[in-house]
Design an enzyme around this catalytic site. Structure first.
Site, PDB file in Angstrom:
ATOM      1  N   GLU A  53       0.881  -1.162   0.000  1.00 24.96           N
ATOM      2  CA  GLU A  53       0.000   0.000   0.000  1.00 24.96           C
ATOM      3  C   GLU A  53       0.926   1.221   0.000  1.00 24.96           C
ATOM      4  O   GLU A  53       1.732   1.393   0.911  1.00 24.96           O
ATOM      5  CB  GLU A  53      -0.885  -0.026   1.248  1.00 24.96           C
ATOM      6  CG  GLU A  53      -2.093   0.858   1.202  1.00 24.96           C
ATOM      7  CD  GLU A  53      -3.226   0.354   0.316  1.00 24.96           C
ATOM      8  OE1 GLU A  53      -4.176   1.123   0.124  1.00 24.96           O
ATOM      9  OE2 GLU A  53      -3.174  -0.783  -0.197  1.00 24.96           O
ATOM     10  N   ASP A  64      -5.759  11.148   8.245  1.00 31.66           N
ATOM     11  CA  ASP A  64      -4.540  10.624   8.851  1.00 31.66           C
ATOM     12  C   ASP A  64      -4.154  11.336  10.144  1.00 31.66           C
ATOM     13  O   ASP A  64      -4.316  12.541  10.281  1.00 31.66           O
ATOM     14  CB  ASP A  64      -3.383  10.712   7.855  1.00 31.66           C
ATOM     15  CG  ASP A  64      -3.566   9.733   6.713  1.00 31.66           C
ATOM     16  OD1 ASP A  64      -3.632   8.530   6.991  1.00 31.66           O
ATOM     17  OD2 ASP A  64      -3.661  10.173   5.554  1.00 31.66           O
ATOM     18  N   TYR A 178     -11.543  -2.197   1.873  1.00 29.40           N
ATOM     19  CA  TYR A 178     -10.698  -1.725   2.974  1.00 29.40           C
ATOM     20  C   TYR A 178     -11.590  -1.517   4.198  1.00 29.40           C
ATOM     21  O   TYR A 178     -12.448  -0.646   4.200  1.00 29.40           O
ATOM     22  CB  TYR A 178     -10.031  -0.402   2.563  1.00 29.40           C
ATOM     23  CG  TYR A 178      -8.903   0.063   3.472  1.00 29.40           C
ATOM     24  CD1 TYR A 178      -9.110   0.283   4.837  1.00 29.40           C
ATOM     25  CD2 TYR A 178      -7.636   0.323   2.962  1.00 29.40           C
ATOM     26  CE1 TYR A 178      -8.083   0.719   5.660  1.00 29.40           C
ATOM     27  CE2 TYR A 178      -6.596   0.768   3.780  1.00 29.40           C
ATOM     28  CZ  TYR A 178      -6.831   0.956   5.123  1.00 29.40           C
ATOM     29  OH  TYR A 178      -5.818   1.395   5.943  1.00 29.40           O
TER      30      TYR A 178
END
Length: 273
Positions: A53, A64, A178
Site C-alpha cells: 500500500e 490521517d 478496505y
C-alpha cells in the site's frame, strides 16, 4: 524489465492456499527520501509482504493522524510530487510483481485530471486506487477511468457504515474492500477492540470481496486477531512509519528494525488450525 503485476485475486488465492492472510505494509512514497523509501519497499518484499500500500504525499491528509502527516511532510520536503510518485511505483515494478495499491486524496487525482491519473497509474503498474476522501456517491468519474484502464477502485467500510451503504460499496468496489478497524484517524493503537471483530463479520455478510483491515493495526497480535476474525489481509501503516520517524539519524538501524518487524507481522498472518 518490469514485472507484470499479480492481481489481488491471485495474491489472496496464493496466501489462502498456504492457510495465511495477506500482509500489506504501507509507506509514503519518498519518506524520508526517494532512495531510502525505495530500499524500505524492497525490505517489505524480502520480509514477507504479500501486497503493498503506497501513499502519495498530500499537504492536508484529513483521514490521517500525526504519524502519517509527518511522513507526508518529510516526503514533500524531499521533493515528492504525484509524477515522482508514479516514478517510484515504476521503480518498485523493477523488482516485484506483488499487487500495489495507491492510497491517495482525491485532490491529487483531480489536479492531474482523472483520466490521466488512472492512465499513468495503469502504465506504472498500479493494481488499485483508494481515494480516502472520495465517497461512492461522487465516484462516477473515478469508476469510469478505473474500468477504462483496468485499475481497480477500492472503497472503505467503517463502524459508521450502514448495511444499506455496505451493499452499495460492495457493488462498486473491486480488488478488496478496505475495512477501517477503528473510529478516528490513522495511527498505531494499543489494543484492538471487539467492535473491530464485529465489523469484520458484518462486512463479510454483505460481500464476497476479500477484506483488508487497516487503521490502528500495529502489533502482530492485531494481525492474528483480524485474520482469525475473517479478514483476508492486514494493512500496517503507522507502526512502520513510527520506526522510520524514530530512526531518521541511523538508516541502518531503521532498515533492520523494519525487516524484523515485517517478519513478525507476516508470521502473525499464519492461521493455526
Amino acid at each position: 524489465m518490469s514485472f507484470k503485476p499479480e492481481s489481488y485475486q491471485e495474491m489472496f488465492m496464493r496466501v489462502k492456499s498456504k492457510n495465511e492472510g495477506g500482509f500489506i505494509p504501507f509507506i509514503v512514497a519518498g519518506d524520508p527520501d526517494f532512495d531510502t523509501s525505495l530500499e524500505i519497499v524492497r525490505i517489505f518484499v524480502e520480509n514477507g509482504a504479500d501486497a503493498l500500500e503506497i501513499g502519495f504525499a498530500f499537504s492536508d491528509p484529513v483521514a490521517d493522524g500525526p504519524t502519517v502527516q509527518e511522513a507526508d511532510l518529510r516526503a514533500l520536503q524531499a521533493g515528492m510530487t504525484t509524477q515522482r510518485g508514479f516514478e517510484f511505483i515504476r521503480k518498485i515494478r523493477e523488482f516485484t510483481s506483488i499487487p500495489i495499491g495507491l492510497l491517495v486524496y482525491y485532490n491529487l487525482i483531480y489536479q492531474m485530471g482523472v483520466d490521466q491519473f488512472y492512465k499513468i497509474a495503469h502504465e506504472s503498474g498500479v493494481n488499485a486506487i483508494l481515494a480516502a476522501d472520495l465517497p461512492p456517491e461522487e465516484s462516477k468519474d473515478a469508476i469510469t477511468a478505473s474500468k477504462k484502464y483496468g485499475v481497480q477502485q477500492v472503497f472503505m467500510a467503517a463502524q459508521t457504515t450502514s448495511n444499506e451503504r455496505l451493499e452499495k460499496i460492495s457493488k462498486l468496489c473491486e480488488g478488496f474492500l478496505y475495512v477501517v478497524a477503528v473510529m478516528g484517524v490513522t495511527g498505531a493503537r494499543g489494543d484492538l477492540k471487539t467492535s473491530t471483530v464485529d465489523l469484520i463479520k458484518r462486512v463479510r455478510s454483505h460481500t464476497d470481496l476479500p477484506l483488508s483491515v487497516g487503521f490502528g493495526i500495529s502489533k502482530p497480535e492485531h494481525v492474528t486477531n483480524v485474520i482469525r476474525a475473517g479478514a483476508d489481509g492486514a494493512i500496517v501503516a503507522s507502526a512502520i512509519l513510527d520506526i522510520i520517524t524514530e530512526n531518521l539519524q541511523d538508516k541502518d538501524i531503521m532498515k533492520r528494525k523494519i525487516a524484523e518487524f515485517c517478519q513478525k507481522l507476516k508470521e502473525a498472518t499464519k492461521k493455526i488450525d
